[in-house]
Design a protein around this motif. Structure first.
Motif, PDB file in Angstrom:
ATOM      1  N   ARG A 234     -23.467 -20.351   4.637  1.00  9.22           N
ATOM      2  CA  ARG A 234     -24.826 -20.053   4.193  1.00  9.22           C
ATOM      3  C   ARG A 234     -24.841 -18.993   3.095  1.00  9.22           C
ATOM      4  O   ARG A 234     -25.638 -19.079   2.144  1.00  9.22           O
ATOM      5  N   THR A 235     -23.957 -18.000   3.188  1.00 13.31           N
ATOM      6  CA  THR A 235     -23.982 -16.903   2.216  1.00 13.31           C
ATOM      7  C   THR A 235     -23.702 -17.383   0.790  1.00 13.31           C
ATOM      8  O   THR A 235     -24.500 -17.131  -0.124  1.00 13.31           O
ATOM      9  N   PRO A 236     -22.595 -18.086   0.520  1.00 18.70           N
ATOM     10  CA  PRO A 236     -22.379 -18.547  -0.859  1.00 18.70           C
ATOM     11  C   PRO A 236     -23.378 -19.609  -1.301  1.00 18.70           C
ATOM     12  O   PRO A 236     -23.755 -19.664  -2.474  1.00 18.70           O
ATOM     13  N   VAL A 237     -23.834 -20.451  -0.358  1.00 16.10           N
ATOM     14  CA  VAL A 237     -24.828 -21.459  -0.738  1.00 16.10           C
ATOM     15  C   VAL A 237     -26.135 -20.782  -1.123  1.00 16.10           C
ATOM     16  O   VAL A 237     -26.787 -21.147  -2.125  1.00 16.10           O
ATOM     17  N   ALA A 238     -26.557 -19.770  -0.349  1.00 15.08           N
ATOM     18  CA  ALA A 238     -27.782 -19.052  -0.687  1.00 15.08           C
ATOM     19  C   ALA A 238     -27.638 -18.323  -2.014  1.00 15.08           C
ATOM     20  O   ALA A 238     -28.569 -18.315  -2.840  1.00 15.08           O
ATOM     21  N   ALA A 239     -26.483 -17.691  -2.238  1.00 12.57           N
ATOM     22  CA  ALA A 239     -26.265 -17.000  -3.509  1.00 12.57           C
ATOM     23  C   ALA A 239     -26.281 -17.981  -4.672  1.00 12.57           C
ATOM     24  O   ALA A 239     -26.864 -17.714  -5.744  1.00 12.57           O
ATOM     25  N   LEU A 240     -25.649 -19.140  -4.486  1.00 10.94           N
ATOM     26  CA  LEU A 240     -25.613 -20.143  -5.546  1.00 10.94           C
ATOM     27  C   LEU A 240     -27.013 -20.669  -5.844  1.00 10.94           C
ATOM     28  O   LEU A 240     -27.431 -20.800  -7.021  1.00 10.94           O
ATOM     29  N   GLU A 262     -20.780 -18.583 -14.608  1.00 12.42           N
ATOM     30  CA  GLU A 262     -19.614 -17.903 -14.059  1.00 12.42           C
ATOM     31  C   GLU A 262     -19.887 -17.439 -12.626  1.00 12.42           C
ATOM     32  O   GLU A 262     -19.011 -17.524 -11.753  1.00 12.42           O
ATOM     33  N   SER A 263     -21.104 -16.928 -12.390  1.00 15.57           N
ATOM     34  CA  SER A 263     -21.459 -16.516 -11.033  1.00 15.57           C
ATOM     35  C   SER A 263     -21.485 -17.711 -10.089  1.00 15.57           C
ATOM     36  O   SER A 263     -20.998 -17.638  -8.952  1.00 15.57           O
ATOM     37  N   CYS A 264     -22.049 -18.805 -10.563  1.00 15.01           N
ATOM     38  CA  CYS A 264     -22.081 -20.026  -9.733  1.00 15.01           C
ATOM     39  C   CYS A 264     -20.673 -20.543  -9.473  1.00 15.01           C
ATOM     40  O   CYS A 264     -20.369 -21.046  -8.382  1.00 15.01           O
ATOM     41  N   ARG A 265     -19.818 -20.416 -10.510  1.00 16.55           N
ATOM     42  CA  ARG A 265     -18.435 -20.867 -10.329  1.00 16.55           C
ATOM     43  C   ARG A 265     -17.724 -20.028  -9.261  1.00 16.55           C
ATOM     44  O   ARG A 265     -16.969 -20.563  -8.448  1.00 16.55           O
ATOM     45  N   ALA A 266     -17.983 -18.730  -9.236  1.00 18.67           N
ATOM     46  CA  ALA A 266     -17.368 -17.872  -8.219  1.00 18.67           C
ATOM     47  C   ALA A 266     -17.863 -18.246  -6.828  1.00 18.67           C
ATOM     48  O   ALA A 266     -17.084 -18.299  -5.862  1.00 18.67           O
ATOM     49  N   ASP A 267     -19.168 -18.513  -6.711  1.00 19.39           N
ATOM     50  CA  ASP A 267     -19.702 -18.931  -5.409  1.00 19.39           C
ATOM     51  C   ASP A 267     -19.133 -20.267  -4.979  1.00 19.39           C
ATOM     52  O   ASP A 267     -18.817 -20.490  -3.798  1.00 19.39           O
ATOM     53  N   ALA A 268     -18.997 -21.192  -5.955  1.00 15.95           N
ATOM     54  CA  ALA A 268     -18.423 -22.506  -5.645  1.00 15.95           C
ATOM     55  C   ALA A 268     -16.963 -22.384  -5.225  1.00 15.95           C
ATOM     56  O   ALA A 268     -16.487 -23.093  -4.315  1.00 15.95           O
ATOM     57  N   ALA A 269     -16.239 -21.462  -5.870  1.00 11.25           N
ATOM     58  CA  ALA A 269     -14.844 -21.244  -5.480  1.00 11.25           C
ATOM     59  C   ALA A 269     -14.756 -20.714  -4.060  1.00 11.25           C
ATOM     60  O   ALA A 269     -13.854 -21.093  -3.285  1.00 11.25           O
ATOM     61  N   GLN A 270     -15.682 -19.798  -3.733  1.00  6.79           N
ATOM     62  CA  GLN A 270     -15.713 -19.283  -2.361  1.00  6.79           C
ATOM     63  C   GLN A 270     -16.003 -20.410  -1.362  1.00  6.79           C
ATOM     64  O   GLN A 270     -15.378 -20.498  -0.308  1.00  6.79           O
TER      65      GLN A 270
END
Length: 453
Positions: A234-240, A262-270
Motif C-alpha cells: 500500500r505504501t509505494p502504491v499510495a505514493a505512486l 523519477e519518483s514514480c520509477r523509484a516507487d515502481a522499483a520498490q
C-alpha cells in the motif's frame, strides 16, 4: 467402532464359553465313564467270585469259595475249578455302548487270571458284562443342557457388558472427536482436555494439542504476513498514485515531469522488489517448482557468494574473513543454498559497524552433514527480537524506531530454504559484541573428500 469393539469382545467371550463348556462336558464324561467301567468291571469279577460249581461233577471240589466253574449259555465249560492268581491283576480289554430292548447298555470285556488246582501255568479267562447306561446318559444330558443354558445366559450377559463397556470406553474419544470437529480458524486457541481422556489416550491428545498450537501459530503468521504484505504494497502504491495525481493536477514543465517520473520509477522499483521477494517466498515453500538436487562443491559456492559481497564490505571498510576447505563435495539445491548464503552475508555486512569484521566458516560436521556459520561485529540483537527474526516482514531496525529500507523478508527466506533442505538455522547474538548465524545441513551422498587448507 463401538460395534466392532463390542463384537470383538463378544466373540472372545463366546469362544471362551464354548471352549470351557466343551472341556467341562468331555472332562466330566470321561470321569463318569471311567467310574462306570470300573463299577462294571468290579461287578463282573464279583459275579465270578460268587459262582459255585455244580454238585453233579465229582471232579469239582468246593473249598471255601475259591473254586468255581463258569459255563456259557449252551453249557460249555469256560473255566475249570481254579484258584485266582493274586499276582496278576484283572484287565479291562474293551468297553462300548449298545442298544437292547430300547435301552442303552454299557458292555465291558474283562480278562482275569487263574491257577488250576492240579498245577500248571496261570490261565487267562474273559468275562463280558453289560448293564444299563440310562442313568449315565441322563446325567450327561442334564449336564449338557445346564452348560448350554449357562453359556447362553452368560453370552447374552457378555453381549450387554461388551456394548456398555465399549460405549463407555469410546465416549471420551467421541467427545474429543466432536470437540476437534468444532475447531476452525477462529477457534484454533481451543485445546483438548487431556485429563478427561483415559491414560492410554493422553499421548494422542498431547500430540493433537501440539498440532493445534502449530496450526494456530501458522495461521497467526499467515494473517500477519498478509497484513504486512498489504501494508508494504500500500505504501509505494499510495505514493505512486499521489505523485501522479499531483503531476496531472495542472500543466507543468518538462523538468517537473522528469522529476515526477523519477519518483514514480523509484516507487515502481520498490514495488517490483517487494513482489519479487514475495514470489521467492512462495517458491521457497513449494518444492514442485524447485530445481533438482545436484552434486556441487559447497566451498566454491560460498567463495563465489563472498566474492559478490566483498565490494559492499570494502565500501564500509569491513574485513571479510573466510575459513573453509578448498573443496567440499555435497549434494544440495544450488539455488536455495546460494540464496541462503547471500542473505546471511549481506545482512552481516549491512548490520555491521564501520571497519568491523565478517567471518564466514564452512566445515564438514564429522560425517553428519556440513555446518556454515556467518558472524559479524555489529551492534548485536536484543534477546526479545531473536524469536521473531525469521518471521516475514519483521525488522529489528523498524522496532528500534527507524527503517533502513529493507522489506524484512531476507531471513524468512533463509528459514524457508533451510527447512526445504531438511536443515536447521539458529542465531546467537550479544548486544554490543555481534551476531552469529549457524546453518546445519544433514549428511548427503556425495563423492570425493575434503581437502584442508
Amino acid at each position: 467402532m463401538t460395534r466392532r469393539i463390542a463384537t470383538a469382545i463378544l466373540l472372545t467371550v463366546w469362544v471362551m464359553l464354548i471352549a470351557g463348556g466343551l472341556i467341562a462336558y468331555f472332562t466330566t464324561r470321561s470321569i463318569l465313564l471311567t467310574a462306570l467301567d470300573a463299577s462294571l468291571t468290579s461287578r463282573a469279577l464279583s459275579l465270578v467270585a460268587q459262582t459255585r460249581p455244580p454238585t453233579t461233577e465229582p471232579s469239582l471240589v468246593y473249598l471255601g469259595g475259591d473254586r468255581y466253574v463258569v459255563k456259557n449259555q449252551i453249557a460249555q465249560t469256560l473255566a475249570r475249578p481254579a484258584i485266582p492268581n493274586p499276582q496278576l491283576q484283572p484287565q479291562l480289554l474293551s468297553a462300548h455302548f449298545s442298544d437292547a430292548d430300547g435301552k442303552r447298555l454299557r458292555t465291558v470285556l474283562v480278562r482275569y487270571f487263574v491257577v488250576p488246582l492240579n498245577g500248571g501255568s496261570p490261565q487267562a479267562l474273559t468275562i463280558p458284562y453289560a448293564d444299563s447306561a440310562e442313568e449315565f446318559h441322563s446325567l450327561l444330558r442334564r449336564l449338557a443342557w445346564t452348560l448350554v443354558g449357562f453359556g447362553a445366559v452368560a453370552g447374552i450377559f457378555a453381549a450387554g457388558v461388551a456394548v456398555r463397556v465399549s460405549r463407555a470406553a469410546l465416549k471420551p474419544l467421541s467427545r474429543t472427536a466432536q470437540q476437534i470437529s468444532a475447531i476452525d480458524e477462529q477457534k484454533l486457541g481451543d485445546r483438548i482436555d487431556v485429563a478427561a481422556l483415559p491414560p492410554e489416550l493422553h499421548p494422542m491428545a498431547e500430540r493433537l494439542n501440539d498440532m493445534l498450537a502449530r496450526l494456530e501459530q501458522a495461521f497467526a503468521l499467515r494473517t500477519r504476513f498478509l497484513a504486512d504484505a498489504s501494508h508494504e504494497l500500500r505504501t509505494p502504491v499510495a505514493a505512486l498514485t499521489t505523485t501522479l495525481d499531483v503531476a496531472l493536477n495542472r500543466p507543468r514543465d518538462a523538468d517537473t515531469y522528469r522529476r515526477t517520473l523519477e519518483s514514480c520509477r523509484a516507487d515502481a522499483a520498490q514495488l517490483r522488489r517487494l513482489v519479487e521477494r514475495l514470489m521467492e517466498q512462495v517458491r521457497s515453500q513449494n518444492l514442485s517448482h524447485d530445481e533438482p538436487p545436484q552434486d556441487i562443491d559447497v566451498a566454491r559456492l560460498v567463495q563465489e557468494c563472498a566474492d559478490n559481497v566483498a565490494p559492499l564490505a570494502a565500501v564500509k571498510g569491513i574485513e571479510l574473513i573466510r575459513q573453509m576447505p578448498e573443496r567440499l563435495p555435497y549434494r544440495a539445491f544450488p539455488g536455495r543454498l546460494r540464496s541462503v548464503v547471500m542473505n546471511l552475508l549481506s545482512n552481516a555486512v549491512e548490520y555491521n559497524r564501520p571497519a568491523g569484521r565478517v567471518e564466514v566458516r564452512l566445515e564438514a560436521n564429522n560425517g553428519d552433514g556440513l555446518q556454515l556459520s556467518v558472524s559479524n561485529t555489529g551492534d548485536g540483537i536484543a534477546p526479545e527480537h531473536l524469536p521473531h527474526l525469521f518471521e516475514p516482514f519483521y525488522r529489528v531496525d523498524k522496532a528500534r524506531g527507524h527503517d533502513a529500507g529493507h522489506l524484512g523478508l531476507g531471513l524468512s527466506l533463509v528459514q524457508a530454504h533451510v527447512r526445504a533442505m531438511d536443515g536447521l538455522c539458529r542465531v546467537e547474538s550479544e548486544p554490543g559484541v555481534g551476531t552469529t548465524f549457524y546453518l546445519h545441513l544433514p549428511a548427503s551422498k556425495s563423492q570425493g573428500g575434503i581437502v584442508e587448507n
